[in-house]
Design a protein around this motif. Structure first.
Motif, mmCIF file in Angstrom:
data_model
loop_
_atom_site.group_PDB
_atom_site.id
_atom_site.type_symbol
_atom_site.label_atom_id
_atom_site.label_comp_id
_atom_site.label_asym_id
_atom_site.label_seq_id
_atom_site.Cartn_x
_atom_site.Cartn_y
_atom_site.Cartn_z
ATOM 1 N N GLU A 78 -6.380 -48.895 -5.970
ATOM 2 C CA GLU A 78 -7.593 -48.680 -6.768
ATOM 3 C C GLU A 78 -7.259 -48.387 -8.225
ATOM 4 N N LYS A 79 -6.198 -47.595 -8.446
ATOM 5 C CA LYS A 79 -5.773 -47.295 -9.820
ATOM 6 C C LYS A 79 -5.320 -48.578 -10.535
ATOM 7 N N ALA A 80 -4.582 -49.427 -9.825
ATOM 8 C CA ALA A 80 -4.097 -50.678 -10.422
ATOM 9 C C ALA A 80 -5.257 -51.599 -10.778
ATOM 10 N N LEU A 81 -6.271 -51.642 -9.903
ATOM 11 C CA LEU A 81 -7.426 -52.496 -10.158
ATOM 12 C C LEU A 81 -8.191 -52.029 -11.396
ATOM 13 N N LEU A 82 -8.385 -50.733 -11.535
ATOM 14 C CA LEU A 82 -9.088 -50.201 -12.706
ATOM 15 C C LEU A 82 -8.284 -50.452 -13.981
ATOM 16 N N ASP A 83 -6.963 -50.304 -13.875
ATOM 17 C CA ASP A 83 -6.104 -50.544 -15.029
ATOM 18 C C ASP A 83 -6.170 -52.016 -15.454
ATOM 19 N N GLU A 84 -6.212 -52.899 -14.457
ATOM 20 C CA GLU A 84 -6.307 -54.335 -14.746
ATOM 21 C C GLU A 84 -7.622 -54.675 -15.440
ATOM 22 N N ARG A 85 -8.671 -53.987 -15.075
ATOM 23 C CA ARG A 85 -9.981 -54.221 -15.689
ATOM 24 C C ARG A 85 -10.118 -53.538 -17.062
ATOM 25 N N GLY A 86 -9.178 -52.636 -17.359
ATOM 26 C CA GLY A 86 -9.280 -51.872 -18.597
ATOM 27 C C GLY A 86 -10.303 -50.756 -18.506
ATOM 28 N N GLN A 87 -10.600 -50.329 -17.266
ATOM 29 C CA GLN A 87 -11.576 -49.260 -17.068
ATOM 30 C C GLN A 87 -10.875 -47.905 -17.035
ATOM 31 N N PRO A 88 -11.473 -46.887 -17.618
ATOM 32 C CA PRO A 88 -10.882 -45.543 -17.548
ATOM 33 C C PRO A 88 -11.005 -44.984 -16.135
ATOM 34 N N LEU A 89 -10.039 -44.169 -15.775
ATOM 35 C CA LEU A 89 -10.043 -43.549 -14.451
ATOM 36 C C LEU A 89 -10.748 -42.197 -14.550
ATOM 37 N N TYR A 90 -11.891 -42.092 -13.909
ATOM 38 C CA TYR A 90 -12.670 -40.850 -13.971
ATOM 39 C C TYR A 90 -12.990 -40.387 -12.559
ATOM 40 N N THR A 91 -12.758 -39.090 -12.301
ATOM 41 C CA THR A 91 -13.018 -38.534 -10.981
ATOM 42 C C THR A 91 -13.956 -37.341 -11.095
ATOM 43 N N HIS A 92 -15.064 -37.401 -10.393
ATOM 44 C CA HIS A 92 -15.947 -36.242 -10.264
ATOM 45 C C HIS A 92 -15.556 -35.554 -8.955
ATOM 46 N N ASN A 93 -14.815 -34.468 -9.075
ATOM 47 C CA ASN A 93 -14.178 -33.856 -7.901
ATOM 48 C C ASN A 93 -15.181 -33.081 -7.053
ATOM 49 N N ARG A 94 -15.839 -33.791 -6.152
ATOM 50 C CA ARG A 94 -16.810 -33.141 -5.271
ATOM 51 C C ARG A 94 -16.132 -32.292 -4.204
ATOM 52 N N CYS A 95 -14.877 -32.613 -3.878
ATOM 53 C CA CYS A 95 -14.149 -31.823 -2.871
ATOM 54 C C CYS A 95 -14.009 -30.365 -3.342
ATOM 55 N N LYS A 96 -13.538 -30.202 -4.573
ATOM 56 C CA LYS A 96 -13.329 -28.856 -5.102
ATOM 57 C C LYS A 96 -14.654 -28.118 -5.251
ATOM 58 N N LYS A 97 -15.672 -28.832 -5.708
ATOM 59 C CA LYS A 97 -16.987 -28.213 -5.866
ATOM 60 C C LYS A 97 -17.512 -27.703 -4.536
ATOM 61 N N LYS A 98 -17.340 -28.482 -3.475
ATOM 62 C CA LYS A 98 -17.818 -28.083 -2.157
ATOM 63 C C LYS A 98 -17.055 -26.867 -1.640
ATOM 64 N N ILE A 99 -15.734 -26.870 -1.811
ATOM 65 C CA ILE A 99 -14.917 -25.742 -1.348
ATOM 66 C C ILE A 99 -15.302 -24.467 -2.087
ATOM 67 N N LYS A 100 -15.553 -24.563 -3.389
ATOM 68 C CA LYS A 100 -15.956 -23.382 -4.156
ATOM 69 C C LYS A 100 -17.307 -22.855 -3.665
ATOM 70 N N THR A 101 -18.212 -23.762 -3.303
ATOM 71 C CA THR A 101 -19.498 -23.334 -2.753
ATOM 72 C C THR A 101 -19.315 -22.582 -1.444
ATOM 73 N N LEU A 102 -18.482 -23.137 -0.556
ATOM 74 C CA LEU A 102 -18.216 -22.477 0.721
ATOM 75 C C LEU A 102 -17.529 -21.132 0.512
#
Length: 230
Positions: free
Chosen positions: A68-92
């Protein structure tokens, strides 16, 4: 590496138990066998725990695969992650903290009310002294992310300490099937020491420690700083 462990009674024996009488040298050998048994049998759960830890922290955008990282790099798209895992753990974690109650004991008989009040005061004092709330929060994150939480209660004279045990240092009997490891033949944790420090701490095992350092290997997940960790 230092290996601390606790044996449990009335459980199925492993190969490390089926040997001769106890002695200091045998005790060290037995501990090494227990650790090696757990290391060999629990490689997959350890790797999954590291994967989950990577997903939680996402320091290197670990939630994305290499493809997935290689595909985004090939497209020239920035890699952006909205970390829902961490947000959920903090809520719990916040829900767990809000749901806590102060320790309290209750009398079993009417004439034991004074004793229960003293016991309650002692428990609350230990709670404050050991900073239990902070430790419980760290342990909760360990339970919800890598999947294992562990702690050690240490009585040092009149002082009582509670130390949290990192999930990547903890090992257990691979035959254990219960969530709380109550059916485990042994529980332990492995910590790294400089050889000279270890010899000073365990002078009676100096020769055995030297031999162990020169001849043993451990999995990358048990290295001093595990390979691939952040």
């Amino acid at each position: 590496m230092e290996v601390a462990y606790q044996e449990q009674p009335n459980v199925v024996q492993g190969p490390w138990q089926q040997q001769g009488p106890e002695s200091e040298a045998f005790s060290l050998t037995k501990k090494k066998q227990m650790f090696q048994e757990a290391e060999d049998a629990l490689e997959t759960p350890r790797l999954l725990a590291f994967r989950d830890e990577d997903f939680y922290h996402n320091f290197d955008d670990d939630q994305w695969s290499k493809e997935e990282k290689a595909l985004l790099d090939e497209r020239g798209q920035p890699l952006y992650t909205h970390n829902r895992c961490k947000k959920k753990i903090k809520t719990l974690k916040g829900m767990e903290q809000r749901g806590r109650t102060a320790p309290k004991t209750f009398p079993r008989k009417p004439n034991m009310e004074g004793m229960s009040e003293v016991a309650t005061d002692v428990l609350n004092a230990l709670d404050d002294k050991t900073h239990f709330d902070a430790l419980a929060s760290r342990a909760f994150v360990d339970l919800t992310v890598p999947g294992i939480e562990a702690a050690e209660i240490v009585a040092n004279g009149k002082e009582i300490e509670i130390d949290d045990v990192r999930y990547d240092e903890f090992f257990y009997d691979p035959r254990s099937k219960k969530d709380d490891f109550s059916d485990s033949a042994y529980l332990g944790y492995a910590k790294w020491f400089d050889l000279e420090v270890a010899k000073k701490k365990y002078p009676e095992q100096a020769d055995a420690l030297t031999e162990t350092v020169s001849s043993s290997q451990v999995a990358t997940e048990y290295e001093d700083k595990p390979t691939g960790l952040w």
